[in-house]
Design an enzyme around this catalytic site. Structure first.
Site, mmCIF file in Angstrom:
data_model
loop_
_atom_site.group_PDB
_atom_site.id
_atom_site.type_symbol
_atom_site.label_atom_id
_atom_site.label_comp_id
_atom_site.label_asym_id
_atom_site.label_seq_id
_atom_site.Cartn_x
_atom_site.Cartn_y
_atom_site.Cartn_z
ATOM 1 N N TYR A 114 -1.152 -17.704 10.897
ATOM 2 C CA TYR A 114 -0.538 -16.741 9.980
ATOM 3 C C TYR A 114 0.978 -16.789 10.133
ATOM 4 C CZ TYR A 114 0.490 -12.382 7.593
ATOM 5 O OH TYR A 114 0.980 -11.443 6.724
ATOM 6 N N ARG B 168 -1.893 -1.949 -7.090
ATOM 7 C CA ARG B 168 -2.199 -3.229 -6.446
ATOM 8 C C ARG B 168 -3.229 -4.014 -7.267
ATOM 9 N NH1 ARG B 168 -1.413 -4.153 -1.057
ATOM 10 N NH2 ARG B 168 -3.603 -4.633 -0.606
ATOM 11 N N LYS C 105 -2.029 -2.669 7.649
ATOM 12 C CA LYS C 105 -3.472 -2.539 7.857
ATOM 13 C C LYS C 105 -4.019 -3.707 8.656
ATOM 14 C CE LYS C 105 -7.772 -1.877 5.275
ATOM 15 N NZ LYS C 105 -8.372 -1.719 3.931
ATOM 16 N N ARG D 118 0.847 -1.188 0.000
ATOM 17 C CA ARG D 118 0.000 0.000 0.000
ATOM 18 C C ARG D 118 0.886 1.243 0.000
ATOM 19 N NH1 ARG D 118 -2.121 -3.887 3.281
ATOM 20 N NH2 ARG D 118 -4.270 -4.546 2.801
ATOM 21 N N HIS E 290 -3.531 -9.298 1.999
ATOM 22 C CA HIS E 290 -4.965 -9.374 2.262
ATOM 23 C C HIS E 290 -5.272 -10.395 3.339
ATOM 24 C CE1 HIS E 290 -6.127 -7.705 -1.949
ATOM 25 N NE2 HIS E 290 -5.922 -6.748 -1.069
ATOM 26 N N HIS F 108 -2.827 3.488 -5.473
ATOM 27 C CA HIS F 108 -3.451 2.252 -4.989
ATOM 28 C C HIS F 108 -3.840 1.341 -6.155
ATOM 29 C CE1 HIS F 108 -5.227 0.144 -1.525
ATOM 30 N NE2 HIS F 108 -6.108 -0.313 -2.400
#
Length: 392
Positions: free
Chosen positions: A366, A333, A268, A241, A356, A330
């Site tokens: 994760y 992306r 984010k 980003r 994402h 942006h």
């Protein structure tokens, strides 16, 4: 006997404090250090009271007498001057805490605990640049829709339609917070979207694959900031980003191993993100190191190198080379996602690279290094594709 200015100016301090009376309860206190201050003595509720009236000569004899007369009037009305003064101070303090800026900062502090550092900084930067200078000191209960609309139209007039939409939303959240905390009753931002030139369903424009060579040619011919030009190229091949790129610090990069680890507080999703760097990106970063390696930020601000470059820098470049309205930072992306999916790369690799963390494609615990080797090959293919030499 009443005082006069000549007498007050000639009065000398003594070893002990003493007072000179002006009458009707007003007196001047002279301290051993030479300072002189006004006092008003009165009775209220059958008890002796005293309040200060300021320091001479800041408060002149005439002003002190005027303040005394106002206090005497309050006493005659059955009101205690000392309590009235406290009420005024409380009212002023309340007014200061009901200003839009005070409440916006309070709201921001509360919400920012759940945001990335960069995202929180961007929101406050927008307030400080576009909102506070115009309505920051206004009480939230007094701000009308038209007043806020005129402020938002200043952003709109710059062509920053997406930013206008976001700033209006943030203002609306501040007003909702003010309503919830009992400091206003109406949200003037809630009905303004229809009055602004903003498409609520606006998508980020991006380039089709066949448009990329011409864009690159325009980018290479750009004679403005080399720093922003290199930032644009890095944005194209990393899939991060814009906010993650512009706040990048040199200590996050391992150029020898061609990796960039974005810390979780800037992401984010609030998870660290490991980015494999194509050979082109490493070369650009080596070039940047000569330019900004002595600073904290890879892309320091033009006016203050201790801050990152402006959030508008890349979009301004895009506009200046003729792609305004056709592309945004942006949008790179979306461009990456489209090309990689069309090429048949694994969706999990793509979603992981775009951070994402889609629960449908990235399962289990994760791991910020997940699919790293696969993503490294994928990004190198992509960088070679996007920056492929154009046949003469």
């Amino acid at each position: 006997m009443p005082l006069n200015d000549m007498q007050i100016r000639r009065t000398k301090p003594d070893a002990k404090a003493y007072t000179l009376s002006d009458g009707a309860g007003l007196s001047l206190l002279i301290e051993p250090n030479g300072s002189k201050s006004w006092r008003f003595r009165y009775r209220f509720g059958g008890k002796p009271k005293m309040i200060s009236m300021g320091v001479y000569p800041t408060v002149s004899l005439a002003e002190a007498r005027s303040r005394r007369d106002e206090a005497r009037k309050l006493v005659s009305e059955g009101r205690n001057p000392s309590e009235v003064r406290k009420e005024k101070k409380l009212a002023l303090a309340a007014e200061n805490t009901t200003s839009f800026e005070a409440i916006a900062r309070e709201w921001h502090k509360l919400k920012s605990m759940r945001w990335s550092v960069g995202y929180a900084a961007d929101i406050m930067e927008a307030f400080e640049k576009d909102i506070f200078p115009y309505i920051g000191n206004r009480s939230v209960s007094e701000i009308k829709p038209l007043e806020l609309l005129n402020v938002l139209r200043k952003i709109e007039a710059r062509g920053a339609l997406e930013k206008t939409r976001k700033v209006r939303q943030r203002c609306s959240e501040v007003f909702r917070y003010a309503i919830a905390t009992g400091r206003c009753e109406v949200n003037p931002a809630s009905e303004l979207s229809s009055a602004l030139d903003v498409n609520q369903a606006q998508n980020y424009p991006f380039l089709r694959e066949e448009e990329i060579p011409l864009f690159n040619a325009s980018l290479n011919e750009y004679t403005g900031s080399d720093l922003v030009k290199l930032a644009t190229k890095l944005l194209m091949v990393t899939g991060v980003r814009t906010i993650e790129l512009r706040m990048a610090c040199w200590d996050e990069f391992d150029l020898e191993n061609a990796t960039w680890e974005v810390p979780e507080e800037r992401m984010k999703m609030r998870r660290p993100h490991l980015v494999p760097l194509p050979v082109q990106a490493v070369a650009w970063l080596e070039e940047l190191k000569v330019m900004t390696g002595n600073y904290r930020y890879v892309f320091p601000g033009r006016n203050d190198p201790n801050k990152p470059m402006s959030e508008a820098s890349i979009n301004q470049l895009i506009k200046r080379i003729g792609y305004g309205g056709r592309l945004t930072g942006h949008g790179f992306r979306h461009m990456m996602s489209t090309i990689l999916h069309e090429q048949g790369f694994n969706s999990a690799w793509i979603e992981m690279q775009l951070a994402h963390a889609d629960k449908n494609t990235i399962r289990g615990t994760y791991n910020h290094a997940q699919y790293f080797d696969d993503r490294k090959l994928m990004l190198q293919w992509y960088a070679d594709k996007v920056f492929a030499p154009v046949a003469p």
